[in-house]
Write a protein that holds these residues in place. Sequence first.
Motif, mmCIF file in Angstrom:
data_model
loop_
_atom_site.group_PDB
_atom_site.id
_atom_site.type_symbol
_atom_site.label_atom_id
_atom_site.label_comp_id
_atom_site.label_asym_id
_atom_site.label_seq_id
_atom_site.Cartn_x
_atom_site.Cartn_y
_atom_site.Cartn_z
ATOM 1 N N GLN A 115 36.495 14.002 15.108
ATOM 2 C CA GLN A 115 37.508 14.121 16.147
ATOM 3 C C GLN A 115 37.321 14.825 17.166
ATOM 4 O OE1 GLN A 115 41.726 14.073 14.527
ATOM 5 N NE2 GLN A 115 41.226 15.477 13.074
ATOM 6 N N VAL A 116 37.765 14.239 18.303
ATOM 7 C CA VAL A 116 37.506 15.006 19.766
ATOM 8 C C VAL A 116 38.499 14.018 20.722
ATOM 9 C CG1 VAL A 116 35.366 13.342 20.077
ATOM 10 C CG2 VAL A 116 35.866 15.377 21.506
ATOM 11 N N TYR A 117 39.564 14.570 21.234
ATOM 12 C CA TYR A 117 40.581 13.897 21.843
ATOM 13 C C TYR A 117 41.242 14.621 22.778
ATOM 14 C CZ TYR A 117 43.997 15.156 18.318
ATOM 15 O OH TYR A 117 44.780 15.904 17.506
ATOM 16 N N VAL A 118 41.971 14.272 23.734
ATOM 17 C CA VAL A 118 42.805 14.736 24.638
ATOM 18 C C VAL A 118 44.512 14.270 24.348
ATOM 19 C CG1 VAL A 118 43.540 15.624 27.192
ATOM 20 C CG2 VAL A 118 41.154 15.707 26.055
ATOM 21 N N GLU A 119 45.270 15.179 24.255
ATOM 22 C CA GLU A 119 46.698 14.833 24.028
ATOM 23 C C GLU A 119 47.778 15.655 25.034
ATOM 24 O OE1 GLU A 119 49.678 13.708 20.114
ATOM 25 O OE2 GLU A 119 48.131 15.282 19.968
ATOM 26 N N TRP A 132 47.584 10.191 23.893
ATOM 27 C CA TRP A 132 46.417 10.646 23.665
ATOM 28 C C TRP A 132 45.402 9.896 23.810
ATOM 29 C CZ3 TRP A 132 43.412 8.457 20.208
ATOM 30 C CH2 TRP A 132 43.900 7.391 18.981
ATOM 31 N N MET A 133 44.133 9.983 24.089
ATOM 32 C CA MET A 133 42.810 9.480 24.275
ATOM 33 C C MET A 133 41.632 10.078 23.573
ATOM 34 S SD MET A 133 43.257 7.544 27.881
ATOM 35 C CE MET A 133 44.429 6.406 28.416
ATOM 36 N N GLY A 158 42.941 5.143 22.194
ATOM 37 C CA GLY A 158 44.200 5.817 22.996
ATOM 38 C C GLY A 158 45.440 5.361 22.199
ATOM 39 N N GLY A 159 46.610 5.851 22.722
ATOM 40 C CA GLY A 159 47.990 5.601 22.374
ATOM 41 C C GLY A 159 48.898 6.404 22.885
ATOM 42 N N LEU A 176 42.450 0.827 19.064
ATOM 43 C CA LEU A 176 41.480 1.555 18.436
ATOM 44 C C LEU A 176 40.181 0.479 18.703
ATOM 45 C CD1 LEU A 176 43.563 2.998 15.616
ATOM 46 C CD2 LEU A 176 42.810 4.333 17.424
ATOM 47 N N ARG A 177 39.228 1.160 18.759
ATOM 48 C CA ARG A 177 37.827 0.261 18.548
ATOM 49 C C ARG A 177 37.100 0.364 17.552
ATOM 50 N NH1 ARG A 177 36.903 -3.996 21.049
ATOM 51 N NH2 ARG A 177 34.716 -3.673 21.324
#
Length: 447
Positions: A115-119, A132-133, A158-159, A176-177
Motif C-alpha cells: 500500500q502507498v496512497y494519498v487520501e 484517494w489515489m 483511484g476512487g 483499478l488497474r
Amino acid sequence: METKQMNKNIIPAPRHLLLAAAIGALSPSAMALDYKGYFRALAGSNSDHGGAACFKLDGAMSKYRLGNECETYGEFEFNQDVLTTEDGTVFKGNIMLSLHNPNSTGGGTDVGLPQVYVEGEKLPELNGASAWMGRRYYNRESLGPNDFFYWSGQGFGGGIRDVPLGQHAKFSYAWLRKDNLIPTTTGQFPPAGALAENGSNSASRHDFQLRGVPVNRNGTLELGLSLIVKDAQGSNKVDKEQLHNGYGITLQHRQLGLPGDGWNKFALQYGVGPGTGGADSAIGAIGRLTDSRRVSRVRLVEGAYAQFTPRLGAELVAIYQKDKGFTAARTLVGSTENKTWTSLGAHVVYGLTRHIKLNADVGIDSVKPDTGPTRRLTKLTIAPTISAGPGLNARPDLRLFYTYARWNDAARAAASVASPGSALSSSGAFGNSNNGSTVGVQAEVWF
C-alpha cells in the motif's frame, strides 16, 4: 488494519525505495504519525521428524490457520496527516511495508510495498466522503479462521469512498488497474495472479459498492459490482481475440448485535470470465483475461463471530463454491477445474485464566471435480496459549500447538500432480500416508 488478519499480499519493490520511504515517514519533521501492524511466526516439527508441515487441499482456495501457517509474515503501516484545511478536510499519506518468508526456519525473505496512497478525507464537495489515489486495499471482507478474502476492493488506481446516500447508505467507486505494475493480488509468491496468467496484457476494473442499506434491526445490505474491461492488444503468445471482458457481483447481508462485538455475514457472489478472479480468492478481482463468458464461479459464504462471555468466543465458517465452463484443454488439477468446493470450520477460544486460554479449531474441506473422485481433508488443532487476555481477539498470543490432519487417496493423488513436495503429496513429508501432524510454537500480534 481493516481486519484482524491482514492480507498476505506481496508486491516486490526495490529495497532502497522501501528504506527511503520508511526513513521519510519516521523523520523528525513527521507530525501526527500513526502506525499499526501485524506479525506472525511459527516453528515446529512434524510426526515424521522433519520441519513444520502445513496442510491445504488442492483445489480449495484457503486453509484453516491455527497452527497451520508455516511462513513468517508481517505488515507495518504508517499514516501521516499532511494537511488539515480550514473546512476540516484532512489529507493523508499512507505507506504499508510487508515482509514474507515462506519458510519460518529458512531464508529468502521478500519485502514489499502493498500500500502507498494519498487520501483526502471529509471533503465538503463529496458531502464528507473521501477521495484517494495510489495502491491500496479497502472494504475487504474475509473470514478469520481460514483467512479467506472473498470480496476485496484492492488495486492500483483511484476512487471515491463512502459518499453518503440518504441517512444510512454509502457509495464507493474505484477505477483499478491490473498490469505489469501489480504482479499479484493472491498473496502467493512467486506471482500467481493476473500478471502471471495474462503476461503483458492488462485490464481495468470499475468497482462499485453500496453499503449500509438497512433491512432489519441491526442488519444491513451491501452490494458490489465489478466490471472488468480488457484493453490489451494481445502478445506473441495470446492473440487479442482470445481476451475477454468479465464481471463479478456480490450481495451481502451483515448482522450486528451478536454477543460481545459479534456479527454474522452471509454473501452470495457470482463471477463471469475474468470477473471470477481466477487464482485470486476475491470474486470481482481481475482474473485470467483468456477466460470466456462460459467460465463462471458462484459462491455462498457464511461467517459468524461472537464473544459469548468474557472467557468464551467462537468463529464459524461455511463456504460453497462452484466453478464451471473450462474446456478439457484448460483443466489444471488443483487450480483450473470444473469443480465444487465446500468448506466448514469452527474456531473456539476459552479463557482458563486472565492470561492463559485454550485455542481449538477444526476445518473440513472437500473438492469434487466434475470428473474424478472427491478430494477431502480434515484438519484439527489444539493450542494452549499465553495471551494478553482471555478473549478470542486478544493479542499478543504465544501458542504451543498440536495440529493433526487426515486426507484421502484422491487428495494425495491431486497434490502429487498440482503441488509436489507439499504435505499431502506422495513426495512430501508423509509419503504415501493419509495423515500427519505437527507440534510447534507460534507467535501472533497486531498493534
